[in-house]
Design a protein around this motif. Structure first.
Motif: not given
Length: 63
Positions: A42-51
């Motif tokens: 979920p950290g990876f997904v959140a990072g993509i969303t934030l980017a």
């Protein structure tokens, strides 16, 4: 001087992994490697969303 954009994906992975470790230490998950992996996803997904949000915000600011 070039202004380098922060790497949101790496930051999200690190934050997710640390939350997984906290979940292991508290006792939610019995296996440390699994806790780290379950936090990193979920950290990876959140990072993509934030980017993506940051990129669209910069795009709207320049127009």
């Amino acid at each position: 001087m070039s202004k380098e954009a922060p790497n949101f994906v790496v930051r999200g992975i690190f934050i997710g992994a640390s939350i997984g470790v906290l979940g292991y230490l508290i006792g939610f998950l019995p296996n440390l490697p699994r806790a780290i992996a379950l936090g990193m996803v979920p950290g990876f997904v959140a990072g993509i969303t934030l980017a993506r949000a940051h990129k669209s915000k910069q795009k709207n600011d320049t127009e």
